[in-house]
Design an enzyme around this catalytic site. Structure first.
Site, mmCIF file in Angstrom:
data_model
loop_
_atom_site.group_PDB
_atom_site.id
_atom_site.type_symbol
_atom_site.label_atom_id
_atom_site.label_comp_id
_atom_site.label_asym_id
_atom_site.label_seq_id
_atom_site.Cartn_x
_atom_site.Cartn_y
_atom_site.Cartn_z
ATOM 1 N N HIS A 13 0.842 -1.210 0.000
ATOM 2 C CA HIS A 13 0.000 0.000 0.000
ATOM 3 C C HIS A 13 0.874 1.257 0.000
ATOM 4 C CE1 HIS A 13 -2.791 -2.921 2.161
ATOM 5 N NE2 HIS A 13 -3.546 -2.505 1.178
ATOM 6 N N GLN B 42 -1.392 -3.287 -9.286
ATOM 7 C CA GLN B 42 -1.540 -4.366 -10.275
ATOM 8 C C GLN B 42 -1.948 -5.672 -9.602
ATOM 9 O OE1 GLN B 42 2.035 -5.412 -12.551
ATOM 10 N NE2 GLN B 42 1.079 -7.405 -12.921
HETATM 11 P P1 AMP Z 1 -6.708 -3.308 -0.430
HETATM 12 O O1 AMP Z 1 -6.546 -2.620 0.874
HETATM 13 O O2 AMP Z 1 -6.329 -4.751 -0.404
HETATM 14 O O3 AMP Z 1 -8.047 -3.046 -1.061
HETATM 15 O O4 AMP Z 1 -5.655 -2.635 -1.403
HETATM 16 C C1 AMP Z 1 -5.638 -1.260 -1.617
HETATM 17 C C2 AMP Z 1 -4.776 -0.957 -2.818
HETATM 18 O O5 AMP Z 1 -3.459 -1.419 -2.584
HETATM 19 C C3 AMP Z 1 -5.287 -1.675 -4.085
HETATM 20 O O6 AMP Z 1 -5.143 -0.800 -5.198
HETATM 21 C C4 AMP Z 1 -4.359 -2.851 -4.177
HETATM 22 O O7 AMP Z 1 -4.210 -3.344 -5.497
HETATM 23 C C5 AMP Z 1 -3.062 -2.246 -3.663
HETATM 24 N N1 AMP Z 1 -2.157 -3.304 -3.210
HETATM 25 C C6 AMP Z 1 -2.436 -4.322 -2.372
HETATM 26 N N2 AMP Z 1 -1.365 -5.129 -2.254
HETATM 27 C C7 AMP Z 1 -0.402 -4.611 -3.037
HETATM 28 C C8 AMP Z 1 0.940 -4.994 -3.358
HETATM 29 N N3 AMP Z 1 1.490 -6.092 -2.861
HETATM 30 N N4 AMP Z 1 1.655 -4.214 -4.213
HETATM 31 C C9 AMP Z 1 1.110 -3.088 -4.762
HETATM 32 N N5 AMP Z 1 -0.163 -2.676 -4.492
HETATM 33 C C10 AMP Z 1 -0.897 -3.425 -3.651
#
Ligand code: AMP
Length: 320
Positions: free
Chosen positions: A58, A170
């Site tokens: 994040h 991604q």
């Molecule tokens: P989430 O809290 O899981 O909804 O994720 C929030 C944002 O962080 C979304 O755009 C995800 O795709 C991104 N995200 C989650 N894990 C990763 C990661 N390992 N690398 C890059 N972006 C991430």
């Protein structure tokens, strides 16, 4: 608004300001809108929507936003509308104080962390965003509410925050492609930037759900990354313009099936990076998204790789 006093210094717009850090934390839509309306018209706003339980994946989106925009706003909201009945909504990790500290240290200017009632007032809603073509693909197969829930909450967040550029990982590629289409179809005035997946050293994509992996499972969880890479390598080595998707899929599945702890392969998809439609073959000149969801023991893992020109198409410039 909750002022949060944490670390002693922070970067603001490239200048190091001495003193007590101040992070705006807004719990209501009105507070968030008032803050946004108070920013000068020329200010560019970078937006990073999250469901909290933050990790460095994040924070890589936050870093990118801070480099490219004047003001960085993050949101933390566990969106119940994208979980199906029986899914891990109640179990989903919630750690607001720790997340706010991480965002302060990362130099975020404001956080929108609304309550459920604030985002979905009692009485229910009449309107939502229905991405019909996505409803039964990939994540939608196992979680029928998923894409509608994502599109609806992100549309609401875009309307509230009015970001100049919105940053997505991604890691959730089908979500990125859906949102690119939503922005175009419904004329949202934000640009989308897709950022590369951050991984652990063994290749496991960082995810809030990795915390569910047991000590025995964690060292074996690189299997998904290895499997996707086998498909990517097959595509790169193939002689000829059209690479049969079934042959790519076979390479991925061979690696997955070699790991006894993989209790289920939900899908291995070879799809267009324009609309996530499955492809019978992948032209070398076009490329595709290879994505998969598996269960390692009880834990559901998802991951994807972009192959061929799809990689630079998706990751390069901001998308409108
Ligand atoms: P989430 O809290 O899981 O909804 O994720 C929030 C944002 O962080 C979304 O755009 C995800 O795709 C991104 N995200 C989650 N894990 C990763 C990661 N390992 N690398 C890059 N972006 C991430």
């Amino acid at each position: 608004m909750l002022p949060l006093m944490l670390s002693p210094t922070r970067q603001v717009g490239g200048r190091r300001i001495q003193g007590v850090a101040f992070l705006h934390v807004f719990r209501t839509v009105k507070e968030m809108v008032d803050y946004r309306d108070g920013l000068p018209r020329s200010t560019s706003v970078g937006f990073v929507p999250t469901m909290g339980a933050l990790h460095v994946g994040h924070l890589s989106l936050v870093d990118r936003a801070r480099k490219e925009c004047d003001v960085t706003i993050a949101s933390i909201f566990v969106n119940g509308k994208q979980f199906s009945a029986g899914e891990d909504l109640d179990k989903y990790p919630r750690q607001l104080e720790a997340d706010l500290k991480m965002l302060t240290d990362a130099g975020v200017d404001a956080v929108f962390a609304p309550t459920d009632n604030e985002m979905y007032p009692p009485g229910g809603s009449l309107c939502h965003v229905e991405p019909s073509a996505f409803s039964h693909i990939l994540e939608g197969q196992a979680r029928p509410e998923f894409f509608r829930g994502v599109a609806t909450v992100v549309a609401k967040l875009f309307n509230i925050v009015q970001p100049t550029v919105s940053y997505f990982g991604q890691k959730d590629i089908s979500q990125c492609i859906l949102l690119m289409k939503m922005v175009r179809d419904l004329n949202f005035r934000t640009k989308l930037q897709v950022c590369p997946t951050l991984r652990a050293e063994d290749g496991l994509a960082l995810s809030s759900r990795n915390a569910y992996l047991s000590a025995a499972e964690r060292p074996l969880a690189d299997v998904l990354f290895r499997a996707l890479n086998a498909g990517k390598q097959f595509f790169a080595d193939f002689q000829g313009e059209d690479v049969p998707s079934q042959a790519i899929r076979q390479q991925v599945e061979n690696v997955l099936r070699s790991q006894p702890l993989v209790s289920k392969v939900e899908y291995v998809s070879i799809a267009s990076h324009h609309n996530m439609a499955e492809m019978a073959s992948v032209p070398k000149s076009q490329g595709a998204v290879i994505s998969s969801a598996i269960r390692l023991g009880q834990v559901r893992l998802i991951d994807n790789l972009l192959i061929g020109p799809a990689e630079s198409d998706i990751l390069s410039a901001v998308k409108r």
